[in-house]
Write a protein that holds these residues in place. Structure first.
Motif, PDB file in Angstrom:
ATOM      1  N   SER A   1      18.285   7.102 -59.171  1.00  0.00           N
ATOM      2  CA  SER A   1      18.398   7.503 -60.302  1.00  0.00           C
ATOM      3  C   SER A   1      18.441   8.626 -60.528  1.00  0.00           C
ATOM      4  CB  SER A   1      17.331   6.807 -61.546  1.00  0.00           C
ATOM      5  OG  SER A   1      18.196   6.104 -61.741  1.00  0.00           O
ATOM      6  N   PHE A   2      18.828   9.612 -58.944  1.00  0.00           N
ATOM      7  CA  PHE A   2      18.957  10.729 -59.174  1.00  0.00           C
ATOM      8  C   PHE A   2      20.610  11.384 -59.268  1.00  0.00           C
ATOM      9  CE2 PHE A   2      15.494  11.309 -55.322  1.00  0.00           C
ATOM     10  CZ  PHE A   2      14.205  11.142 -56.618  1.00  0.00           C
ATOM     11  N   GLY A   3      20.456  11.918 -59.970  1.00  0.00           N
ATOM     12  CA  GLY A   3      21.579  12.919 -60.742  1.00  0.00           C
ATOM     13  C   GLY A   3      22.367  13.857 -59.914  1.00  0.00           C
ATOM     14  N   SER A   4      23.385  14.204 -60.307  1.00  0.00           N
ATOM     15  CA  SER A   4      23.812  15.634 -59.382  1.00  0.00           C
ATOM     16  C   SER A   4      24.669  16.834 -60.144  1.00  0.00           C
ATOM     17  CB  SER A   4      24.790  15.619 -57.997  1.00  0.00           C
ATOM     18  OG  SER A   4      24.536  14.728 -58.009  1.00  0.00           O
ATOM     19  N   TRP A   5      24.315  17.852 -60.160  1.00  0.00           N
ATOM     20  CA  TRP A   5      25.073  19.007 -61.060  1.00  0.00           C
ATOM     21  C   TRP A   5      26.370  18.478 -61.353  1.00  0.00           C
ATOM     22  CZ3 TRP A   5      25.181  22.618 -64.432  1.00  0.00           C
ATOM     23  CH2 TRP A   5      26.029  23.568 -64.610  1.00  0.00           C
ATOM     24  N   ALA A   6      27.131  19.226 -62.062  1.00  0.00           N
ATOM     25  CA  ALA A   6      28.763  19.215 -62.189  1.00  0.00           C
ATOM     26  C   ALA A   6      28.497  17.739 -62.687  1.00  0.00           C
ATOM     27  CB  ALA A   6      29.344  19.291 -61.537  1.00  0.00           C
ATOM     28  N   THR A   7      28.300  16.459 -62.363  1.00  0.00           N
ATOM     29  CA  THR A   7      28.362  15.164 -62.857  1.00  0.00           C
ATOM     30  C   THR A   7      27.330  14.362 -63.359  1.00  0.00           C
ATOM     31  OG1 THR A   7      27.085  14.033 -60.875  1.00  0.00           O
ATOM     32  CG2 THR A   7      29.810  14.356 -60.846  1.00  0.00           C
ATOM     33  N   GLU A   8      26.627  14.180 -63.315  1.00  0.00           N
ATOM     34  CA  GLU A   8      25.584  13.761 -64.413  1.00  0.00           C
ATOM     35  C   GLU A   8      24.658  15.541 -65.220  1.00  0.00           C
ATOM     36  OE1 GLU A   8      24.973  12.148 -61.303  1.00  0.00           O
ATOM     37  OE2 GLU A   8      26.148  10.432 -62.163  1.00  0.00           O
ATOM     38  N   TYR A   9      24.815  16.338 -64.444  1.00  0.00           N
ATOM     39  CA  TYR A   9      23.951  17.742 -65.255  1.00  0.00           C
ATOM     40  C   TYR A   9      25.079  18.219 -65.561  1.00  0.00           C
ATOM     41  CZ  TYR A   9      20.063  14.852 -63.275  1.00  0.00           C
ATOM     42  OH  TYR A   9      19.048  14.256 -62.683  1.00  0.00           O
TER      43      TYR A   9
ATOM     44  N   VAL B   1      32.910   2.184 -58.517  1.00  0.00           N
ATOM     45  CA  VAL B   1      33.724   3.462 -59.552  1.00  0.00           C
ATOM     46  C   VAL B   1      33.787   4.788 -58.575  1.00  0.00           C
ATOM     47  CG1 VAL B   1      32.266   2.500 -61.474  1.00  0.00           C
ATOM     48  CG2 VAL B   1      30.714   4.072 -60.364  1.00  0.00           C
ATOM     49  N   MET B   2      34.974   5.200 -59.246  1.00  0.00           N
ATOM     50  CA  MET B   2      35.475   6.193 -58.438  1.00  0.00           C
ATOM     51  C   MET B   2      34.375   7.353 -59.380  1.00  0.00           C
ATOM     52  SD  MET B   2      39.128   6.425 -58.140  1.00  0.00           S
ATOM     53  CE  MET B   2      40.106   6.392 -60.089  1.00  0.00           C
ATOM     54  N   GLY B   3      34.085   7.478 -60.929  1.00  0.00           N
ATOM     55  CA  GLY B   3      33.585   8.309 -61.854  1.00  0.00           C
ATOM     56  C   GLY B   3      34.951   8.080 -63.052  1.00  0.00           C
TER      57      GLY B   3
ATOM     58  N   TYR C   1      30.776   7.092 -70.535  1.00  0.00           N
ATOM     59  CA  TYR C   1      31.919   6.824 -69.670  1.00  0.00           C
ATOM     60  C   TYR C   1      31.214   6.840 -68.076  1.00  0.00           C
ATOM     61  CZ  TYR C   1      31.441  12.249 -69.726  1.00  0.00           C
ATOM     62  OH  TYR C   1      30.782  12.528 -69.579  1.00  0.00           O
ATOM     63  N   VAL C   2      31.189   7.147 -67.099  1.00  0.00           N
ATOM     64  CA  VAL C   2      30.865   7.617 -65.883  1.00  0.00           C
ATOM     65  C   VAL C   2      30.449   8.540 -65.446  1.00  0.00           C
ATOM     66  CG1 VAL C   2      30.516   6.100 -63.706  1.00  0.00           C
ATOM     67  CG2 VAL C   2      31.241   4.998 -65.363  1.00  0.00           C
ATOM     68  N   THR C   3      29.552   8.619 -64.950  1.00  0.00           N
ATOM     69  CA  THR C   3      29.791  10.377 -64.239  1.00  0.00           C
ATOM     70  C   THR C   3      29.649   9.814 -62.664  1.00  0.00           C
ATOM     71  OG1 THR C   3      27.508   9.938 -64.471  1.00  0.00           O
ATOM     72  CG2 THR C   3      28.383  11.270 -66.147  1.00  0.00           C
ATOM     73  N   SER C   4      29.521   8.849 -62.533  1.00  0.00           N
ATOM     74  CA  SER C   4      29.674   8.920 -60.810  1.00  0.00           C
ATOM     75  C   SER C   4      29.088   7.633 -60.686  1.00  0.00           C
ATOM     76  CB  SER C   4      28.826  10.333 -60.126  1.00  0.00           C
ATOM     77  OG  SER C   4      27.489   9.731 -59.695  1.00  0.00           O
ATOM     78  N   GLY C   5      29.097   7.421 -59.201  1.00  0.00           N
ATOM     79  CA  GLY C   5      28.500   6.170 -58.905  1.00  0.00           C
ATOM     80  C   GLY C   5      28.856   6.058 -57.021  1.00  0.00           C
ATOM     81  N   SER C   6      28.574   4.675 -56.560  1.00  0.00           N
ATOM     82  CA  SER C   6      28.558   4.498 -55.227  1.00  0.00           C
ATOM     83  C   SER C   6      28.104   3.242 -55.002  1.00  0.00           C
ATOM     84  CB  SER C   6      28.009   5.736 -54.394  1.00  0.00           C
ATOM     85  OG  SER C   6      28.307   5.029 -53.052  1.00  0.00           O
TER      86      SER C   6
ATOM     87  N   LYS D   1      23.716  -3.226 -53.578  1.00  0.00           N
ATOM     88  CA  LYS D   1      23.888  -3.244 -54.731  1.00  0.00           C
ATOM     89  C   LYS D   1      25.137  -1.774 -55.456  1.00  0.00           C
ATOM     90  CE  LYS D   1      21.596  -6.070 -57.667  1.00  0.00           C
ATOM     91  NZ  LYS D   1      20.123  -6.166 -56.977  1.00  0.00           N
ATOM     92  N   SER D   2      26.084  -2.231 -56.217  1.00  0.00           N
ATOM     93  CA  SER D   2      27.229  -1.164 -56.873  1.00  0.00           C
ATOM     94  C   SER D   2      26.845  -0.854 -57.956  1.00  0.00           C
ATOM     95  CB  SER D   2      28.718  -1.804 -57.250  1.00  0.00           C
ATOM     96  OG  SER D   2      29.539  -0.823 -57.657  1.00  0.00           O
ATOM     97  N   VAL D   3      26.266   0.758 -58.058  1.00  0.00           N
ATOM     98  CA  VAL D   3      25.808   1.379 -59.027  1.00  0.00           C
ATOM     99  C   VAL D   3      26.490   2.653 -59.901  1.00  0.00           C
ATOM    100  CG1 VAL D   3      23.381   2.818 -59.204  1.00  0.00           C
ATOM    101  CG2 VAL D   3      23.297   1.117 -58.115  1.00  0.00           C
ATOM    102  N   ALA D   4      26.295   3.013 -60.772  1.00  0.00           N
ATOM    103  CA  ALA D   4      26.836   3.982 -61.405  1.00  0.00           C
ATOM    104  C   ALA D   4      25.901   4.058 -62.675  1.00  0.00           C
ATOM    105  CB  ALA D   4      28.119   3.297 -62.444  1.00  0.00           C
ATOM    106  N   MET D   5      25.936   5.849 -62.723  1.00  0.00           N
ATOM    107  CA  MET D   5      25.877   6.680 -63.689  1.00  0.00           C
ATOM    108  C   MET D   5      26.177   7.259 -64.892  1.00  0.00           C
ATOM    109  SD  MET D   5      23.147   8.888 -61.351  1.00  0.00           S
ATOM    110  CE  MET D   5      21.552   8.852 -62.492  1.00  0.00           C
ATOM    111  N   GLY D   6      25.838   6.598 -66.251  1.00  0.00           N
ATOM    112  CA  GLY D   6      26.884   6.847 -67.060  1.00  0.00           C
ATOM    113  C   GLY D   6      25.268   7.902 -68.274  1.00  0.00           C
TER     114      GLY D   6
END
Ligand SMILES: Cc1cc2nc3c(=O)[nH]c(=O)nc-3n(C[C@H](O)[C@H](O)[C@H](O)COP(=O)(O)OP(=O)(O)OC[C@H]3O[C@@H](n4cnc5c(N)ncnc54)[C@H](O)[C@@H]3O)c2cc1C
Length: 811
Positions: A676-684, A736-738, A751-756, A763-768
């Motif tokens: 569950s680590f986010g990234s700049w400009a997508t999650e943060y 997901v593609m975001g 809405y989804v911020t990113s995932g893969s 498992k298929s995972v998304a953050m949002g």
């Protein structure tokens, strides 16, 4: 002419007048616009005047939606009609991929609260009788598509701004902009000099020339663009007669065509493949209200397709062909914001869709100037998303590529080839020899994944999982079970030194300061208490610190750091860029590998999680920190560029006995999602506070005098509105593609911020982000994520999906 103004806007195109209007709307009355000739004298006067809300970036789409709503407002204030008509429009699909994209566009419109309709060709023909339904697979109808009169819109903005206090000086070129010692500006014009607190470069076709007055080379280039206008067409009259409405706006991206009704005929424009740059080096000052030589041969292939798709055009006479230039940035989005190192110098240029985006650009820039914050997440338009490596030749190659692909389907795993390779690390050739497939981040080549021996290192572009899938899985698995090595040079690295370094960092970053030899995660907040950086901060000694962060945020972050340096001095900050490079080793055997390479005790007692030290790794002097973005046991090593290749070779050689494999950025993201680590400009993003972004545990609320901390305290007390969560999604073959909408009980809640695909946990995972009161609901399938029109059950996981107690990372 006035001798002083709070702000001077250079350029009276649709963008300049919008900035001027918004400055007055937000309360600045002492503002001035200076125009070289008459208003609209750049690209604006000959624009086709189409506007809509669609943009692949939902944040930009939101501002487009604002722009369209604005036309009524400026008409009311100014009393000047804009010619705006919301006709509605259709996006057509010829290929199955485009049909899929229409579903994505439909969900993006839903995020804006706009209901659209997917139509079969026959259904579409009923509302667009000029099309040949046999040429298409389907269409998307959207009500938010219209057109307007470009000059009237410009005059409406200008009049509204004047009514609210602004002044406009026409036929008066700005010949120089000179900064005084106190940071204010002398704007030198043909009719005299105005002293201004702020300057806005909205020079459109001449934005580059205006930029050069202050030593700035803006990455923009004008392209020639053609559209034709037909004589009156009986089919158009028939639509008008039977429906009482205009012909719908049409975008036929597979035909590279857009069109709309123009009086009794039609206007048809095209983004042809062989687009031609205009005045690539310098825009002549004497260019004005003239058109470029039309070149029908160049657009003939697109027109042929257009005429086949819309047969009435075959019988229509062509009244006029317009060829005019307008500007693009390398990625086609505007360049907006303050310029690093030039206090109170702002840009609003490279706006290629001034009538869809001009209002939003004006609002966000004016908010930034007046309130110190754009008020939206405008990362996609921020001028700081480009670094100093965007030369004129780079921009030329990227803009031509972008123009030729304006309507092409871009797949989520597609890497575009123009202007590459540009920035490479010393191990690039080695990675190539190891069959790496490369992508590009902030102009830098990055190994995405490694194809096995014997396989051509080419990824098939697709919305589904690609041929890379099993190979990324193997890389991820090897990290979790053995050890992997990854180039992390694309991170930004900053060194902060000086007697005031610590006190300054304590004010800039919301975390507790680490002790010497230690690192900590460090959110950076703006004055509104929103997250504008997610860093790792390392203290080497009392006057020497390092910050590691997102590579593509380097210009953005340096702009903020430098704006906030203490007046008394005592702090030096250096962005290393490619002057310091990195490799990361990660996985359960990384400790044994490091011990072998250093000959030192790297046990968990001797080299703890978040320790940092200078060590010789093999022959190479390195700064080694115990942390990795994989969330596994691992180390990041920072070295001088000339020694990175040697270190890479040594790691691979020494790692052979531990089963080492290189891994790319795709496996890195897959592994970090499991934590569950986010990234700049997508999650943060600068629209969420640290508690919304789940970074609260890194915020030290006991501190005084730290930017944004007051607001963070309030956020904690009141609870954030939304919260970042991690979902697992029930899907096959696709991830997901975001930017996909997240639903609960049939309503969009985020809405989804990113995932893969998270390969190790399979498992298929998304953050949002979802509303805070839903963020702890882990009920199986309580949410749904819309992927290509398909509602897929999604389940929140409050704990990281792998190693929730961080035993591996800390052990
Ligand atoms: C053929 C064609 C069709 C188009 N169709 C559409 C469409 O359908 N929809 C859409 O949204 N967009 C369309 N566009 C794009 C649109 O025209 C641009 O997005 C928009 O005009 C950009 O406006 P601007 O204010 O940034 O720049 P410009 O219109 O170029 O304005 C810049 C102004 O600044 C002035 N200026 C520059 N330097 C100085 C100086 N030193 N001193 C004083 N004044 C200065 C110039 O004289 C000029 O008036 C089209 C463009 C073309 C060419």
């Amino acid at each position: 002419m006035k001798s002083h103004a709070q702000a001077v806007v250079i350029g009276g195109g649709v963008v300049g007048v919008s900035v001027l209007y918004h400055l007055t709307k937000l309360g600045w009355k002492d503002v001035v616009l200076i125009e070289r000739s008459e208003l609209t004298s750049g690209s604006t006067w000959h624009a086709a005047g189409g506007c809509h809300t669609l943009n692949s970036d939902p944040q930009v789409a939101k501002l487009q939606s604002y722009t369209i709503d604005l036309y009524k407002e400026i008409e009311e204030i100014s009393g000047q009609e804009t010619g705006f008509r919301l006709t509605g429009g259709v996006f057509l699909a010829v290929t199955p991929e485009r049909m899929e994209l229409l579903k994505v566009m439909q969900s993006q419109e839903r995020l804006l609260g706009i209901e659209t309709e997917l139509l079969t060709p026959k259904e579409c023909e009923k509302i667009l009788p000029i099309m040949d339904p046999n040429q298409f697979l389907g269409a998307l109808y959207t009500p938010m598509h219209g057109h307007l009169a470009p000059a009237d819109v410009t005059h409406a903005y200008a009049k509204a701004a004047k009514i609210q206090g602004a002044e406009i000086y026409l036929r008066n070129r700005v010949v120089d902009t000179v900064q005084r010692e106190d940071g204010t500006w002398d704007v030198v014009t043909e009719q005299g000099t105005i002293h201004a607190d702020h300057v806005v470069n909205a020079g459109g076709l001449w934005a580059r020339e205006c930029g050069r007055m202050v030593g700035l080379e803006l990455p923009i280039l004008a392209m020639e663009h053609m559209y034709l206008i037909t004589e009156d067409m009986p089919e158009v009259a028939e639509v008008n007669r039977t429906t009482g409405k205009e012909v719908l706006h049409v975008v036929d991206p597979d035909g590279e065509i857009y069109m709309r009704q123009e009086r009794g005929g039609m206007l048809m424009g095209t983004y042809e493949k062989g687009g031609v740059p205009w005045s690539p080096k310098e825009t002549p000052w004497d260019f004005g209200h003239e058109l470029l030589q039309e070149d029908i041969d160049r657009i003939a292939p697109s027109l042929e397709v257009g005429f086949a798709h819309f047969p009435p055009f075959q019988r229509a006479g062509i009244k006029q062909i317009i060829n005019g230039p307008f500007t693009f940035a390398p990625d086609g989005n505007p360049l907006v914001g303050p310029i690093r190192g030039l206090k109170n110098y702002w840009v609003a240029c490279g706006v290629m869709a001034g009538f869809s985006q001009g209002g939003g650009v004006g609002l966000s820039l004016a908010s930034w100037m007046v309130n110190g914050d754009p008020g939206f997440d405008i990362w996609g338009m921020d001028v700081a998303r480009f670094g100093d490596w965007t030369t004129m030749a780079y921009t030329n190659a990227k803009v031509r590529e972008n123009y030729s692909r304006r309507f092409k389907v871009t797949f989520p795993n597609e890497e575009l080839p123009a202007a590459r390779p540009l920035r490479t690390t010393p191990i690039y050739e080695r990675q190539k020899a190891m069959n790496a497939v490369f992508g590009v981040a902030y102009g830098m080549e990055q190994a995405l994944w490694y194809a096995p021996e014997g396989m051509e290192p080419v990824e098939n572009i697709t919305f589904l999982r690609s041929n890379a899938f099993p190979h990324i899985k193997a890389e991820a698995q090897n990290v979790r079970e053995n050890v992997g090595v990854c180039d992390i040079s694309s991170f930004a690295k900053y060194e902060i030194t000086g007697p005031n370094a610590e006190s300054w960092l304590n004010r800039m970053l919301a975390c507790k300061m680490p002790k010497a030899g230690r690192m900590t995660l460090a959110p950076m907040l703006n004055h509104q208490g929103n997250v504008i950086g997610d860093f790792t901060l390392a203290k080497l000694d009392d006057e020497r610190f390092f910050i590691f962060g997102s590579g593509m945020g380097e210009m953005y972050h340096m702009r903020w750091f430098e704006e906030n340096l203490p007046e008394e001095g005592g702090v030096d900050i250096k962005a290393y860029g490619m002057g310091l490079l990195g490799l990361s080793i990660a996985g359960p055997k990384s400790r044994a590998l490091l011990e072998k390479l250093t000959g030192e005790d790297c046990s968990k007692e001797a080299f703890k999680f978040l320790d940092i030290k200078e060590m010789s790794v093999g022959m190479v002097p390195a700064l080694v920190g115990r942390v990795t973005f994989t969330g596994d046991l691992g180390y990041e090593m920072w070295v001088k560029p000339e020694m990175q290749a040697r270190l890479f070779d040594d790691i691979l050689e020494a790692g052979a006995e531990f089963g080492i494999m290189p891994f790319g950025s795709r496996a890195m993201r897959s592994l970090s999602l499991e934590k569950s680590f986010g990234s700049w400009a997508t999650e943060y993003r600068p629209i969420y506070g640290p508690y919304a972004a789940n970074m609260g545990r890194f915020v030290d609320l006991t501190k005084n005098d730290c930017i944004g901390l007051e607001a963070a305290r309030r956020e904690k007390e009141e609870g954030p509105e939304k919260r970042l969560v991690t979902f697992t999604i029930d899907v096959n073959e696709i991830d997901v593609m975001g930017n996909e909408p997240i639903y609960r009980d049939g309503e969009i809640v985020g809405y989804v911020t990113s995932g893969s695909f998270a390969h190790y946990i399979d498992k298929s995972v998304a953050m949002g982000y979802v509303p805070n009161d839903m963020a702890d609901d882990e009920t199986d399938g309580a949410f749904a994520i819309e992927i290509f029109g398909d509602m897929r059950p999604a389940t929140i996981s409050s704990q990281p999906l792998w190693d929730p107690n961080a035993e591996r990372m800390r052990g």
